[in-house]
Design a protein around this motif. Structure first.
Motif, PDB file in Angstrom:
ATOM      1  N   UNK A  77      26.967  -0.408   1.941  1.00 11.63           N
ATOM      2  CA  UNK A  77      25.771   0.349   2.316  1.00 11.63           C
ATOM      3  C   UNK A  77      25.554   0.291   3.828  1.00 11.63           C
ATOM      4  N   UNK A  78      25.709  -0.884   4.424  1.00  9.56           N
ATOM      5  CA  UNK A  78      25.533  -1.030   5.871  1.00  9.56           C
ATOM      6  C   UNK A  78      26.533  -0.177   6.632  1.00  9.56           C
ATOM      7  N   UNK A  79      27.790  -0.174   6.194  1.00  7.38           N
ATOM      8  CA  UNK A  79      28.822   0.616   6.868  1.00  7.38           C
ATOM      9  C   UNK A  79      28.533   2.112   6.752  1.00  7.38           C
ATOM     10  N   UNK A  80      28.047   2.544   5.604  1.00 10.58           N
ATOM     11  CA  UNK A  80      27.713   3.960   5.410  1.00 10.58           C
ATOM     12  C   UNK A  80      26.547   4.356   6.303  1.00 10.58           C
ATOM     13  N   UNK A  81      25.543   3.487   6.389  1.00 15.21           N
ATOM     14  CA  UNK A  81      24.405   3.750   7.269  1.00 15.21           C
ATOM     15  C   UNK A  81      24.883   3.927   8.710  1.00 15.21           C
ATOM     16  N   UNK A  82      25.743   3.023   9.171  1.00 16.40           N
ATOM     17  CA  UNK A  82      26.256   3.109  10.535  1.00 16.40           C
ATOM     18  C   UNK A  82      27.010   4.430  10.744  1.00 16.40           C
ATOM     19  N   UNK A  83      27.763   4.847   9.730  1.00 14.65           N
ATOM     20  CA  UNK A  83      28.513   6.101   9.817  1.00 14.65           C
ATOM     21  C   UNK A  83      27.573   7.280  10.026  1.00 14.65           C
ATOM     22  N   UNK A  84      26.503   7.348   9.249  1.00 15.57           N
ATOM     23  CA  UNK A  84      25.600   8.492   9.352  1.00 15.57           C
ATOM     24  C   UNK A  84      24.668   8.409  10.546  1.00 15.57           C
ATOM     25  N   UNK A  85      24.388   7.218  11.010  1.00 17.59           N
ATOM     26  CA  UNK A  85      23.561   7.109  12.217  1.00 17.59           C
ATOM     27  C   UNK A  85      24.265   7.740  13.413  1.00 17.59           C
TER      28      UNK A  85
END
Length: 344
Positions: A77-85
């Motif tokens: 989830x953290x990695x996905x958030x960073x991707x979309x940020x």
């Protein structure tokens, strides 16, 4: 002694191999979780590989091996958030606010709690229909039957209630979405209760000299070291208080232009309710006021909490000498603790 060292190295190697095998056994399921949230196949694979690398580096933070899958989900989830940020933040909320949140990680649980708290502020006319649809999975027709309404009236109340909830939530927080419209993170625009579950009368403030015994007692109760703490350390401690009692604390140990974040502790009854997140935020604000350019910390259990706030794991040999000289780093924390840092 040589035999003990050899045996320990063998045990460590076996632990690494076991961890790697368990992660690999879950790899395809985790890739599916990432692909379901990132439409571009190449980007999804890059993020999945990033998750595996993060998981391996931070394996020392996994307290309960039985919760490996949930821990991997949080890392993903953290990695996905960073991707979309890095791509497109947005402020639009979907019609369904709670029903789609799978409780496989911290974000889903926080979001559902936030929706429930705001839901409780709505008039009963709208609150009950939303409880039945959002949290009990009932259709509009079933809601109409349950509440002795016409189906048209039930649909109207559900739609109006959702609009009221969306207004409350968007006033409080900014939401970030993946390419499928699913929420991947939310951040407070201003102080509010969204995402936090501690009582509204909890107070956060710098520690005073009189707080030293209570802070030491709290740290000892959760197994954190206190032997190196002096009165000077408590000048840069933040506390959380409820009912006159210190229920949380965190300290900052400045070292020239960098600092060690240490002694983050929360009483058992208040864990998982946002107290730790708020304490970390206050410590970061204090570090900025003191002119610190980077914060370091060691942890065996809270890697996920800090990664969500932008901290990244680093190798011990890359830690600045000023931080390595601190007693907590040099003597008191176990070798299994990972090191994380964040530039301010």
């Amino acid at each position: 002694m040589p035999n003990q060292v050899t045996n320990r190295r063998a045990q460590d190697a076996k632990g690494v191999d076991d961890f790697e095998q368990e992660v690999l056994a879950f790899a395809e399921q985790l890739r599916g979780f990432v692909r379901a949230r990132i439409s571009d196949a190449a980007d999804a694979e890059d993020v999945a590989q990033e998750v595996f690398l993060k998981a391996f580096r931070a394996r020392g933070t996994l307290r309960d091996p039985a919760r490996l899958n949930a821990w991997l989900y949080r890392t993903a989830r953290t990695a996905i958030i960073d991707h979309y940020r890095r791509r497109r933040p947005t402020d639009e909320l979907p019609a369904h606010l709670a029903a789609d949140f799978a409780q496989v990680d911290d974000l889903g649980e926080r979001m559902r709690r936030s929706v429930r708290r705001f839901l409780a502020t709505l008039p009963d006319t709208y609150r009950r229909p939303l409880e039945l649809t959002e949290f009990e999975g009932m259709t509009a027709a079933a809601v109409a039957k349950e509440l002795a309404l016409s189906e048209t009236a039930a649909k109207s109340r559900i739609a109006r209630g959702r609009a009221m909830l969306r207004e409350k939530l968007t006033q409080c927080c900014r939401f970030e979405f993946d390419s499928f419209g699913k929420i991947v993170d939310f951040k407070q625009r201003a102080p509010c209760a969204c995402g936090d579950d501690y009582p509204p009368d909890v107070r956060f403030a710098l520690a005073t000299e009189q707080d030293e015994p209570a802070i030491r007692g709290l740290l000892a109760s959760v197994g954190l070291p206190t032997d190196d703490l002096t009165s000077a350390h408590f000048l840069n401690f933040f506390t959380a208080r409820h009912g006159g009692q210190i229920i949380g604390c965190a300290g900052l140990e400045p070292q020239e232009e960098i600092a060690l974040l240490r002694s983050l502790a929360v009483a058992d009854a208040y864990r998982g309710r946002g107290v730790a997140r708020r304490l970390v935020k206050e410590i970061e604000r204090l570090a900025g006021q003191l002119g610190m350019r980077e914060i370091f910390l060691l942890t065996t259990t809270a890697g996920g909490l800090f990664e969500k706030r932008g901290y990244a794991a680093i190798e011990r040999e890359n830690v600045p000498a000023e931080i390595r000289r601190a007693r907590e780093f040099a003597e008191l924390c176990p070798d299994s603790a990972i090191v994380l840092s964040k530039r301010l």
